[in-house]
Design an enzyme around this catalytic site. Sequence first.
Site, PDB file in Angstrom:
ATOM      1  N   GLY A  67       0.610  -1.449   0.277  1.00  0.00           N
ATOM      2  CA  GLY A  67      -0.172  -0.048  -0.035  1.00  0.00           C
ATOM      3  C   GLY A  67       0.998   1.364   0.093  1.00  0.00           C
ATOM      4  O   GLY A  67       1.942   1.267  -0.277  1.00  0.00           O
ATOM      5  N   GLY A  87       5.434   4.556  -8.805  1.00  0.00           N
ATOM      6  CA  GLY A  87       6.254   3.547  -8.980  1.00  0.00           C
ATOM      7  C   GLY A  87       5.373   2.201  -8.953  1.00  0.00           C
ATOM      8  O   GLY A  87       5.604   1.367  -9.737  1.00  0.00           O
ATOM      9  N   HIS A  88       4.339   1.879  -7.909  1.00  0.00           N
ATOM     10  CA  HIS A  88       3.611   1.010  -7.912  1.00  0.00           C
ATOM     11  C   HIS A  88       2.862   0.988  -9.194  1.00  0.00           C
ATOM     12  O   HIS A  88       2.554  -0.217  -9.592  1.00  0.00           O
ATOM     13  CB  HIS A  88       2.549   1.072  -6.785  1.00  0.00           C
ATOM     14  CG  HIS A  88       3.442   0.723  -5.207  1.00  0.00           C
ATOM     15  ND1 HIS A  88       3.483   1.744  -4.526  1.00  0.00           N
ATOM     16  CD2 HIS A  88       3.809  -0.391  -4.759  1.00  0.00           C
ATOM     17  CE1 HIS A  88       4.111   1.404  -3.287  1.00  0.00           C
ATOM     18  NE2 HIS A  88       4.466   0.171  -3.310  1.00  0.00           N
ATOM     19  N   ASP A 115      13.748  -2.449  -5.086  1.00  0.00           N
ATOM     20  CA  ASP A 115      14.117  -3.640  -4.201  1.00  0.00           C
ATOM     21  C   ASP A 115      14.959  -4.799  -4.924  1.00  0.00           C
ATOM     22  O   ASP A 115      14.224  -5.605  -5.169  1.00  0.00           O
ATOM     23  CB  ASP A 115      12.854  -4.059  -3.687  1.00  0.00           C
ATOM     24  CG  ASP A 115      12.106  -2.872  -2.671  1.00  0.00           C
ATOM     25  OD1 ASP A 115      12.896  -2.427  -1.764  1.00  0.00           O
ATOM     26  OD2 ASP A 115      11.233  -2.779  -3.199  1.00  0.00           O
TER      27      ASP A 115
HETATM   28  O1  PAF Z   1       8.113  -5.026  -1.922  1.00  0.00           O
HETATM   29  C1  PAF Z   1       7.242  -4.720  -1.034  1.00  0.00           C
HETATM   30  O2  PAF Z   1       6.367  -3.877  -0.811  1.00  0.00           O
HETATM   31  C2  PAF Z   1       6.872  -6.165  -0.146  1.00  0.00           C
HETATM   32  O3  PAF Z   1       8.227  -6.558   0.106  1.00  0.00           O
HETATM   33  C3  PAF Z   1       6.153  -7.092  -0.710  1.00  0.00           C
HETATM   34  C4  PAF Z   1       6.764  -7.693  -1.926  1.00  0.00           C
HETATM   35  C5  PAF Z   1       4.658  -6.691  -1.130  1.00  0.00           C
HETATM   36  C6  PAF Z   1       5.922  -8.209   0.353  1.00  0.00           C
HETATM   37  O4  PAF Z   1       5.308  -7.627   1.354  1.00  0.00           O
END
Ligand code: PAF
Length: 314
Positions: free
Chosen positions: A63, A68-69, A182
């Site tokens: 959330g 980016g998301h 990440d």
């Molecule tokens: O990158 C993230 O936001 C979290 O590590 C993930 C992959 C959603 C797992 O909780």
Amino acid sequence: MIKFAPDLEKIPESGAGSQCRCSNKTYVTIATMKVLRTVSSLQEAMESCRRAGQTIGLVPTMGALHDGHLSLMKRARADNDVVVASVFVNPTQFNNQTDLLTYPRTEEADCAALETAGVDFAFIPSVEEIYPEPDTRTFDLGPVAQVMEGAMRPGHFNGVAQIVSKLFSMVGPTRAYFGEKDFQQIAVIRRMAQLEDFDFDIVACPIVRESDGLAMSSRNVRLTPEQRAVAPTIHRVLAESLDLARTASVAEVKQWVKERIDATPFMSTEYYEIVNPLTMQPTDCWLTPDGPATGCITVYCGDVRLIDNITYKI
Ligand code: PAF
């Protein structure tokens, strides 16, 4: 309008919500995103999609969504018939309680953003729904999980493997999408997928940056205006180090980057490692057998932990 469906009653026939034909013959999508809160409603929905022969793209998130998301949602939307996004702040991956408690939670805004992005299902479970009992599984994640984030945040990657493996099993996606900010997490998830025989595509998507170069992150909102003003230094220094890397050794570049970051107000480097892009192991070579080396950095800006990376394609 978003429909909240604690237990799903009706699955839309098409993946992207209903479409209607207007008099000018253009197609308009009417959003019908469903918010699912239980594992059983999620599984029922996914089963129905699979029965209809639809491909499913999964985007796991915690959330506090930013562009980016949304770039992951866009990619998943382009590749699949159906897009599922999960929004779950996973407690088992936090090795620091303050970080868990202060993690931003913006469910209403997240739902609006997901619906606009054309997501079909938002899975937003409670902690009890995901962990009716404690998850005691320990994954043999190997060397990829032992360095950098793995060394600094004990238990973090095991927690990531726990939640992502649960989501993979619950959704049964055709593809799953993760952001390259990440960078190490993607290698860890690939390793977990191999261990658990998840045989589908794990798609790595490029970092999305603010106009001043700062990598987008849910944690950026916690920066004070003064810290936010200097935070782009991280990417600027990494980008400048590409030039230096043409003539300097890996050890020299590492030191140069750390010195510049540490000389910036509010900033302190936790680590800067230059690694093989697949094994995550430190390397002395700019070109490794698995491709150009990647520089992975974690910086404290005040008490906000920021991460970023750069590929040394030189
Ligand atoms: O990158 C993230 O936001 C979290 O590590 C993930 C992959 C959603 C797992 O909780």
